[in-house]
Design an enzyme around this catalytic site. Structure first.
Site, PDB file in Angstrom:
ATOM      1  N   ASP A   1      43.321 -15.337 102.565  1.00  8.85           N
ATOM      2  CA  ASP A   1      42.499 -14.271 103.152  1.00  8.85           C
ATOM      3  C   ASP A   1      41.339 -13.939 102.212  1.00  8.85           C
ATOM      4  OD1 ASP A   1      44.018 -12.986 101.247  1.00  8.85           O
ATOM      5  OD2 ASP A   1      44.706 -11.356 102.541  1.00  8.85           O
ATOM      6  N   SER A   2      41.282 -14.653 101.063  1.00 14.75           N
ATOM      7  CA  SER A   2      40.093 -14.580 100.211  1.00 14.75           C
ATOM      8  C   SER A   2      38.859 -15.063 100.989  1.00 14.75           C
ATOM      9  CB  SER A   2      40.279 -15.427  98.945  1.00 14.75           C
ATOM     10  OG  SER A   2      40.718 -16.735  99.277  1.00 14.75           O
TER      11      SER A   2
ATOM     12  N   ASP B   1      47.500 -17.483 105.021  1.00 13.87           N
ATOM     13  CA  ASP B   1      47.761 -16.118 104.567  1.00 13.87           C
ATOM     14  C   ASP B   1      47.958 -15.202 105.764  1.00 13.87           C
ATOM     15  OD1 ASP B   1      48.045 -15.351 101.928  1.00 13.87           O
ATOM     16  OD2 ASP B   1      45.891 -15.401 101.512  1.00 13.87           O
TER      17      ASP B   1
ATOM     18  N   LYS C   1      51.938 -17.109 103.958  1.00 12.44           N
ATOM     19  CA  LYS C   1      52.066 -16.392 102.678  1.00 12.44           C
ATOM     20  C   LYS C   1      51.842 -14.907 102.939  1.00 12.44           C
ATOM     21  CE  LYS C   1      48.812 -16.510  99.287  1.00 12.44           C
ATOM     22  NZ  LYS C   1      48.457 -15.088  99.169  1.00 12.44           N
TER      23      LYS C   1
ATOM     24  N   GLU D   1      52.007 -10.844 100.867  1.00 10.72           N
ATOM     25  CA  GLU D   1      52.003 -10.168  99.566  1.00 10.72           C
ATOM     26  C   GLU D   1      53.075  -9.084  99.495  1.00 10.72           C
ATOM     27  OE1 GLU D   1      48.068  -8.571  98.936  1.00 10.72           O
ATOM     28  OE2 GLU D   1      47.107 -10.527  99.182  1.00 10.72           O
TER      29      GLU D   1
ATOM     30  N   GLU E   1      49.956 -13.834  90.681  1.00  9.47           N
ATOM     31  CA  GLU E   1      48.524 -13.641  90.396  1.00  9.47           C
ATOM     32  C   GLU E   1      48.342 -12.600  89.293  1.00  9.47           C
ATOM     33  OE1 GLU E   1      46.040 -13.051  93.842  1.00  9.47           O
ATOM     34  OE2 GLU E   1      44.245 -12.756  92.619  1.00  9.47           O
TER      35      GLU E   1
HETATM   36  O1  KIV Z   1      43.695 -15.462  99.358  1.00  9.19           O
HETATM   37  C1  KIV Z   1      43.788 -16.192  98.361  1.00  9.19           C
HETATM   38  O2  KIV Z   1      42.910 -17.001  98.056  1.00  9.19           O
HETATM   39  C2  KIV Z   1      44.973 -16.045  97.527  1.00  9.19           C
HETATM   40  C3  KIV Z   1      44.992 -16.794  96.224  1.00  9.19           C
HETATM   41  C4  KIV Z   1      44.183 -16.078  95.233  1.00  9.19           C
HETATM   42  C5  KIV Z   1      46.376 -17.034  95.747  1.00  9.19           C
HETATM   43  O3  KIV Z   1      45.869 -15.339  97.876  1.00  9.19           O
END
Ligand code: KIV
Length: 286
Positions: free
Chosen positions: A45-46, A84, A114, A116, A183
């Site tokens: 989600d970056s 994500d 993924k 968090e 992280e």
């Molecule tokens: O969203 C992302 O790119 C991440 C990485 C920094 C692990 O969660």
């Protein structure tokens, strides 16, 4: 290239073979990183920052994640694609968490999701895993909580906080996660977690003891943004390459250097003659 699965990740940990993960957000980047031989592609989600220009991951929606994951899946070969789960897609109820995780697999073609968090996400993790969907955990600095944390700060810097991270990591493993992203966690804490878990840890800014590493595509390539994170290594400066190429193109167009005969397709001379001969018959006054 062989297809990477969650079983492969466990095997790599047992064999002490380092796992390579990188983010990608579209078809060409997924194709390139697959061809470069990475094990895992994270549709992070970056993308909120790297490709959509937001200042955090918070505005990213399920629709954004589905759209980008579909493109990545079309470009990826061999690597395991992890999508994500965006902010609020798994925190509201375990039912919506399962539905949203399922959409990322069913509609977009990801092979794992993924999310968090620690103890607070255990019910959602159990529900998603029970439905047969591999989950990757994410502890330490968790960007979706940036407003509570106050910034992208290292986590687990006191013995008590480090102990909480270790406990959360073990609870997540017991809940069924397949791997754990750490992280911005101090080296020693990431090392201890890596030793205690049977599943692999994948670090970002958490030192070399992790079973694998993940970096953001745009950060490792210098592709956009000026941010130089301490944990990042610049492997290429693609941003400069692109800027110079586009500058050269603009200059050549303005100086009439481009296009040349080489880039031009001409009409057959006979057809051209015929065209000119009939031009005055056009029903326009020009
Ligand atoms: O969203 C992302 O790119 C991440 C990485 C920094 C692990 O969660």
């Amino acid at each position: 290239m062989n297809t990477v699965t969650t079983a492969t990740l466990r095997k790599y940990k047992e064999e002490r073979r380092k796992i390579v993960m990188v983010t990608a957000y579209d078809y060409p980047s997924a194709k390139l990183v697959s061809e470069a031989g990475v094990d895992l592609i994270l549709v992070g989600d970056s993308l909120g920052m790297t490709v959509l220009g937001y200042d955090s991951t918070l505005p990213v929606t399920m629709e954004d994640m589905l759209h980008h994951t579909k493109a990545v899946v079309r470009g990826a070969s061999g690597a395991l694609v992890v999508a994500d789960m965006p902010f609020l897609s798994y925190q509201v109820s375990v039912e919506t968490a399962l539905l949203n995780a399922g959409r990322l697999l069913q509609e977009a073609g990801a092979k794992a999701v993924k999310l968090e968090g620690g103890s607070e996400v255990l019910p959602a993790v159990r529900k998603i895993v029970a439905a047969g969907i591999p989950v990757i955990g994410h502890l330490g600095f968790t960007p979706q909580s940036v407003n509570r944390i106050g910034g992208a700060y290292f986590q687990g810097k006191t013995a008590a906080k480090a102990r909480r991270l270790i406990e959360d990591a073990i609870r997540l493993e017991d809940a069924g996660i397949s791997a754990l992203v750490l992280e911005l966690v101090p080296f020693e804490v990431a090392d201890l977690i890596t030793q205690k878990l049977r599943i692999p840890t994948i670090g970002i800014g958490s030192g070399s003891a992790c079973d694998g590493q993940v970096l953001v595509f745009h950060d490792l390539l210098g592709f956009g943004g000026d941010v130089r994170f301490k944990h990042n290594k610049l492997y290429a400066n693609v941003g400069e390459v692109i800027k110079n190429a586009v500058r050269d193109y603009a200059e050549e167009v303005r100086k009439e250097i481009f296009p040349t005969e080489l880039h031009t397709i001409r009409l057959d001379p006979v057809e051209y003659e015929k065209l000119l001969a009939n031009l005055n018959k056009l029903p326009f006054n020009r």
